[in-house]
Design an enzyme around this catalytic site. Structure first.
Site, short mmCIF file in Angstrom:
data_model
loop_
_atom_site.label_atom_id
_atom_site.label_comp_id
_atom_site.label_asym_id
_atom_site.label_seq_id
_atom_site.Cartn_x
_atom_site.Cartn_y
_atom_site.Cartn_z
CE1 TYR A 87 -3.64 2.58 0.81
CE2 TYR A 87 -2.23 3.24 2.64
CZ TYR A 87 -3.32 3.48 1.83
OH TYR A 87 -4.10 4.58 2.02
CG HIS A 102 -8.38 -14.78 -0.42
ND1 HIS A 102 -7.48 -13.77 -0.14
CD2 HIS A 102 -8.82 -15.23 0.79
CE1 HIS A 102 -7.39 -13.62 1.17
NE2 HIS A 102 -8.18 -14.50 1.76
CE1 TYR A 110 -22.85 -35.07 -4.63
CE2 TYR A 110 -24.45 -33.47 -5.41
CZ TYR A 110 -24.14 -34.75 -5.03
OH TYR A 110 -25.10 -35.72 -5.06
#
Length: 480
Positions: free
Chosen positions: A384, A409, A471
């Site tokens: 930053y 992430h 799934y």
């Protein structure tokens, strides 16, 4: 004879004095004496002496001045004050309430745990954990990826050595570093996506190692660049402050390292294993390795990893499996109920993982390396402030930081799962408007509560979305 008479006279006087004292003790007290006797028996000063001292301008014999209505002040039990639970009262010792909350939390989760055992039985299986990392015991693709990462470390060190000697220009060095860092992110991701033998957990572990090395080598490149710039302008004082800190960082037998003396294999790998992402030429060092501290952290590492695995198998997986049907049917009420059920174990595991990683594991590594800075919870990697120094606005710099965090992430979730849904990326970027809303409309405890709610609810929501999509992609067709 004269001496005998004088002795008898003195004896009679003493007897008369004692008899008068006894007689006075049997006489009834007047009101003034009755009121004064308790004060005198307690050692309080005589009121007559106090009044005389006040008239003469002297300080009374008591500890402090007493007002005229001293008896009323003593007998009074009320005064002007706020309600205890009011914010204006200034009361802040809520330790008892905190203890009560902890007891209620333990009891409520104990009930849920007992209910889980009665419903599902014991689901903990340590052997199943090994299968999460390895499909074939003779094939270790994730471990091989970690070993290959040494190539990128050596390339970064070689490039800095050439730059220090002037063999590489700054433009060529920047190009080599850029290619090296870019390949560090794309190569392991391609291997995980192409090789089916890499499990999701093993892939996430390998990509996590590469992500840490990417951030470390970027900092390594920048700090050495600053050292060269300072050497070029002959800023001798600034060079010493950057690369040769004050002696209080060092202990007997240690020496300061100055640029380019830091460009060694030993220095590079010390930084690679050190629990920090920000490079320095001279890290603060602890005087010795404390074996008792080291063993406690090692015990915590083994203990909490077992608890994490056990709670995941026993508590989280059954909730996730029972959430598939409501997600397929788009049953909003049952989806909300499953989300709230998953929020508690997910958040508990998240806190345990935080303690296991940032306290137990990092302190264990730091103690082995005698790394002195144990503040692992603050800014890991400065991104930053350099943007601000280059002229970017605060909003642009904050957006860039959140974008980079969101990218990593998603990188650590989507690539190992081999599907791209951007749930993690969206969740991290949503922190930007949330931070603006909290900073503008909420203050103090309300803002803190809003952040905790976003963490407690947001994480299990992303977990359900990824598990459902995984799934559907891998098991739905087999069930049909």
């Amino acid at each position: 004879m004269g001496d005998l008479n004088s002795a008898e006279t003195i004896t009679r006087k003493r007897r008369s004095t004692l008899s008068s004292a006894k007689g006075s003790s049997l006489q009834p007290l007047s009101d003034s004496h009755a009121a004064a006797s308790p004060r005198q028996s307690l050692g309080d000063p005589n009121p007559e002496d106090e009044s005389r001292d006040r008239r003469e301008g002297n300080k009374p014999k008591g500890d402090k001045w007493r007002p005229k209505n001293d008896i009323g002040a003593r007998l009074s039990c009320h005064k002007t004050q706020q309600s205890l639970l009011s914010s204006a009262s200034g009361y802040s010792n809520y330790r008892g309430v905190l203890n009560w909350c902890v007891v209620m939390l333990v009891l409520s989760n104990a009930r849920l745990f007992l209910e889980n055992l009665l419903k599902y039985g014991v689901l903990v299986d340590p052997v199943q954990v090994v299968s999460l990392f390895l499909k074939d015991p003779y094939s270790w693709p994730a471990a091989c990826l970690v070993i290959v990462s040494n190539v990128f470390i050596v390339v970064a060190l070689y490039t800095e050595r050439q730059l220090s000697k002037g063999s590489f220009s700054e433009r060529v060095g920047f190009l080599v570093h850029f290619v090296n860092l870019a390949v560090m992110l794309t190569f392991p991701a391609a291997v995980v996506l192409v090789l089916p033998s890499v499990t999701p957990v093993g892939g996430a572990f390998a990509l996590g190692i590469y992500t840490i090395l990417f951030l470390k080598l970027y900092s390594y490149k920048d700090v050495n660049l600053w050292c060269r710039e300072l050497s070029t302008v002959k800023a001798r004082k600034l060079v010493r402050s950057l690369s040769c800190p004050t002696p209080h960082h060092f202990h007997r037998g240690e020496h300061k390292v100055c640029y380019p003396g830091n460009l060694t294999i030993r220095d590079m790998y010390y930084f690679v294993f050190a629990p920090t992402l920000c490079y320095e030429l001279n890290f603060p060092r602890s005087p010795e390795i404390r074996m008792s501290f080291l063993l406690r952290r090692l015990f915590e590492m083994f203990f909490f990893i077992q608890v994490l695995v056990g709670l995941t198998q026993q508590w989280m997986i059954p909730i996730i499996q029972s959430s598939m049907k409501p997600l397929e049917d788009m049953d909003l009420s049952r989806m909300t109920e499953r989300l709230l059920r998953l929020a508690v174990p997910n958040h508990l595991l998240w806190l345990m993982f935080f303690y296991w990683f940032f306290h137990s594991s990092m302190n264990f590594t730091a103690e082995l390396l005698r790394f002195g800075d144990r503040q692992f919870y603050k800014d890991w990697w400065h991104f930053y402030k350099p943007l601000l120094r280059k002229g970017f606005s605060k909003i642009a710099s904050q957006s860039a930081v959140f974008f980079l965090s969101a990218f990593f992430h998603e990188y650590l979730v989507s690539v190992p799962l081999r599907m791209f849904r951007l749930w993690a990326f969206t969740g991290m970027m949503a922190q930007l408007p949330l931070a603006w809303f909290v900073g503008r409309f909420l203050r103090g405890n309300y803002g803190n509560a809003a952040v905790w709610i976003s963490i407690i609810i947001g994480q299990p929501f992303a977990v359900l979305m990824y598990v459902h999509d995984y799934y559907v992609m891998h098991y739905k067709q087999e069930d049909v």
